[in-house]
Design a protein around this motif. Structure first.
Motif, PDB file in Angstrom:
ATOM      1  N   ARG A  42      -8.249   1.647  -0.196  1.00 45.07           N
ATOM      2  CA  ARG A  42      -9.329   2.514  -0.679  1.00 45.07           C
ATOM      3  C   ARG A  42     -10.687   1.845  -0.580  1.00 45.07           C
ATOM      4  O   ARG A  42     -11.687   2.482  -0.291  1.00 45.07           O
ATOM      5  CB  ARG A  42      -9.075   2.920  -2.125  1.00 45.07           C
ATOM      6  CG  ARG A  42      -8.010   3.983  -2.263  1.00 45.07           C
ATOM      7  CD  ARG A  42      -7.978   4.579  -3.634  1.00 45.07           C
ATOM      8  NE  ARG A  42      -9.282   5.126  -3.976  1.00 45.07           N
ATOM      9  CZ  ARG A  42      -9.719   5.333  -5.206  1.00 45.07           C
ATOM     10  NH1 ARG A  42      -8.957   5.044  -6.238  1.00 45.07           N
ATOM     11  NH2 ARG A  42     -10.900   5.839  -5.430  1.00 45.07           N
ATOM     12  N   LYS A  43     -10.734   0.540  -0.838  1.00 52.22           N
ATOM     13  CA  LYS A  43     -12.004  -0.194  -0.849  1.00 52.22           C
ATOM     14  C   LYS A  43     -12.457  -0.651   0.531  1.00 52.22           C
ATOM     15  O   LYS A  43     -13.610  -1.044   0.694  1.00 52.22           O
ATOM     16  CB  LYS A  43     -11.890  -1.424  -1.755  1.00 52.22           C
ATOM     17  CG  LYS A  43     -11.747  -1.076  -3.218  1.00 52.22           C
ATOM     18  CD  LYS A  43     -11.605  -2.338  -4.043  1.00 52.22           C
ATOM     19  CE  LYS A  43     -11.369  -2.003  -5.504  1.00 52.22           C
ATOM     20  NZ  LYS A  43     -11.146  -3.218  -6.303  1.00 52.22           N
ATOM     21  N   ALA A  44     -11.567  -0.619   1.502  1.00 51.07           N
ATOM     22  CA  ALA A  44     -11.883  -1.128   2.838  1.00 51.07           C
ATOM     23  C   ALA A  44     -13.027  -0.346   3.478  1.00 51.07           C
ATOM     24  O   ALA A  44     -13.057   0.878   3.414  1.00 51.07           O
ATOM     25  CB  ALA A  44     -10.648  -1.060   3.728  1.00 51.07           C
ATOM     26  N   SER A  45     -13.947  -1.078   4.084  1.00 49.21           N
ATOM     27  CA  SER A  45     -15.075  -0.411   4.734  1.00 49.21           C
ATOM     28  C   SER A  45     -14.636   0.292   6.018  1.00 49.21           C
ATOM     29  O   SER A  45     -15.225   1.292   6.409  1.00 49.21           O
ATOM     30  CB  SER A  45     -16.197  -1.401   5.029  1.00 49.21           C
ATOM     31  OG  SER A  45     -15.726  -2.439   5.862  1.00 49.21           O
ATOM     32  N   SER A  46     -13.613  -0.239   6.677  1.00 47.72           N
ATOM     33  CA  SER A  46     -13.056   0.409   7.864  1.00 47.72           C
ATOM     34  C   SER A  46     -11.600   0.757   7.585  1.00 47.72           C
ATOM     35  O   SER A  46     -10.729  -0.114   7.574  1.00 47.72           O
ATOM     36  CB  SER A  46     -13.144  -0.503   9.086  1.00 47.72           C
ATOM     37  OG  SER A  46     -12.434   0.080  10.173  1.00 47.72           O
ATOM     38  N   LYS A  47     -11.347   2.026   7.325  1.00 48.00           N
ATOM     39  CA  LYS A  47      -9.997   2.470   7.009  1.00 48.00           C
ATOM     40  C   LYS A  47      -9.036   2.249   8.185  1.00 48.00           C
ATOM     41  O   LYS A  47      -7.906   1.821   8.000  1.00 48.00           O
ATOM     42  CB  LYS A  47      -9.971   3.955   6.613  1.00 48.00           C
ATOM     43  CG  LYS A  47     -10.871   4.307   5.451  1.00 48.00           C
ATOM     44  CD  LYS A  47     -10.476   3.610   4.178  1.00 48.00           C
ATOM     45  CE  LYS A  47     -11.256   4.152   3.014  1.00 48.00           C
ATOM     46  NZ  LYS A  47     -12.061   3.188   2.319  1.00 48.00           N
ATOM     47  N   GLY A  48      -9.495   2.530   9.382  1.00 48.04           N
ATOM     48  CA  GLY A  48      -8.656   2.359  10.563  1.00 48.04           C
ATOM     49  C   GLY A  48      -8.262   0.911  10.783  1.00 48.04           C
ATOM     50  O   GLY A  48      -7.102   0.607  11.065  1.00 48.04           O
ATOM     51  N   ARG A  49      -9.207   0.009  10.666  1.00 50.28           N
ATOM     52  CA  ARG A  49      -8.901  -1.419  10.842  1.00 50.28           C
ATOM     53  C   ARG A  49      -7.956  -1.920   9.761  1.00 50.28           C
ATOM     54  O   ARG A  49      -7.031  -2.678  10.041  1.00 50.28           O
ATOM     55  CB  ARG A  49     -10.183  -2.248  10.832  1.00 50.28           C
ATOM     56  CG  ARG A  49     -10.945  -2.139  12.112  1.00 50.28           C
ATOM     57  CD  ARG A  49     -12.084  -3.139  12.156  1.00 50.28           C
ATOM     58  NE  ARG A  49     -12.917  -2.847  13.300  1.00 50.28           N
ATOM     59  CZ  ARG A  49     -14.236  -2.811  13.271  1.00 50.28           C
ATOM     60  NH1 ARG A  49     -14.876  -3.085  12.162  1.00 50.28           N
ATOM     61  NH2 ARG A  49     -14.912  -2.527  14.350  1.00 50.28           N
ATOM     62  N   PHE A  50      -8.202  -1.508   8.520  1.00 51.01           N
ATOM     63  CA  PHE A  50      -7.319  -1.928   7.430  1.00 51.01           C
ATOM     64  C   PHE A  50      -5.914  -1.402   7.670  1.00 51.01           C
ATOM     65  O   PHE A  50      -4.932  -2.136   7.534  1.00 51.01           O
ATOM     66  CB  PHE A  50      -7.839  -1.447   6.072  1.00 51.01           C
ATOM     67  CG  PHE A  50      -7.011  -1.969   4.931  1.00 51.01           C
ATOM     68  CD1 PHE A  50      -7.360  -3.138   4.288  1.00 51.01           C
ATOM     69  CD2 PHE A  50      -5.865  -1.303   4.522  1.00 51.01           C
ATOM     70  CE1 PHE A  50      -6.578  -3.641   3.254  1.00 51.01           C
ATOM     71  CE2 PHE A  50      -5.079  -1.789   3.491  1.00 51.01           C
ATOM     72  CZ  PHE A  50      -5.438  -2.964   2.861  1.00 51.01           C
ATOM     73  N   PHE A  51      -5.804  -0.130   8.031  1.00 46.34           N
ATOM     74  CA  PHE A  51      -4.502   0.468   8.292  1.00 46.34           C
ATOM     75  C   PHE A  51      -3.752  -0.309   9.367  1.00 46.34           C
ATOM     76  O   PHE A  51      -2.580  -0.649   9.197  1.00 46.34           O
ATOM     77  CB  PHE A  51      -4.654   1.935   8.706  1.00 46.34           C
ATOM     78  CG  PHE A  51      -3.357   2.557   9.100  1.00 46.34           C
ATOM     79  CD1 PHE A  51      -2.486   3.042   8.136  1.00 46.34           C
ATOM     80  CD2 PHE A  51      -2.985   2.642  10.429  1.00 46.34           C
ATOM     81  CE1 PHE A  51      -1.267   3.601   8.493  1.00 46.34           C
ATOM     82  CE2 PHE A  51      -1.771   3.195  10.797  1.00 46.34           C
ATOM     83  CZ  PHE A  51      -0.915   3.675   9.828  1.00 46.34           C
ATOM     84  N   ASN A  52      -4.434  -0.591  10.472  1.00 44.84           N
ATOM     85  CA  ASN A  52      -3.783  -1.299  11.573  1.00 44.84           C
ATOM     86  C   ASN A  52      -3.358  -2.711  11.184  1.00 44.84           C
ATOM     87  O   ASN A  52      -2.300  -3.181  11.609  1.00 44.84           O
ATOM     88  CB  ASN A  52      -4.692  -1.351  12.793  1.00 44.84           C
ATOM     89  CG  ASN A  52      -4.797  -0.009  13.478  1.00 44.84           C
ATOM     90  OD1 ASN A  52      -3.890   0.815  13.396  1.00 44.84           O
ATOM     91  ND2 ASN A  52      -5.907   0.227  14.140  1.00 44.84           N
TER      92      ASN A  52
END
Length: 70
Positions: A42-52
């Motif tokens: 939730r806090k990640a600035s880049s959701k896609g990068r965090f997900f990967n």
């Protein structure tokens, strides 16, 4: 939630299930995701990068809803 790949996310702490809606609308549920991982997502600035980096290939998952478009 600004992301070009991830439309939205939801977490059920009772079942530790992370639901991720991707653009254009497919929903996948990821099993046994710790609450700390969801909070960081939730806090990640880049959701896609965090997900990967931290979700994909780390938790079992299944397709729940498939987009009707396309």
């Amino acid at each position: 939630m600004p992301s070009t790949v991830i439309q939205s996310i939801k977490y059920d702490p009772a079942t530790r299930t992370l639901s991720v809606w991707f653009v254009p609308g497919n929903r996948y549920d990821f099993d046994d995701v710790p609450p700390q991982a969801y909070a960081a997502f939730r806090k990640a600035s880049s959701k896609g990068r965090f997900f990967n980096a931290f979700i994909r290939d780390r938790y079992s998952y299944h397709l729940v809803e498939q987009s009707q478009s396309g």
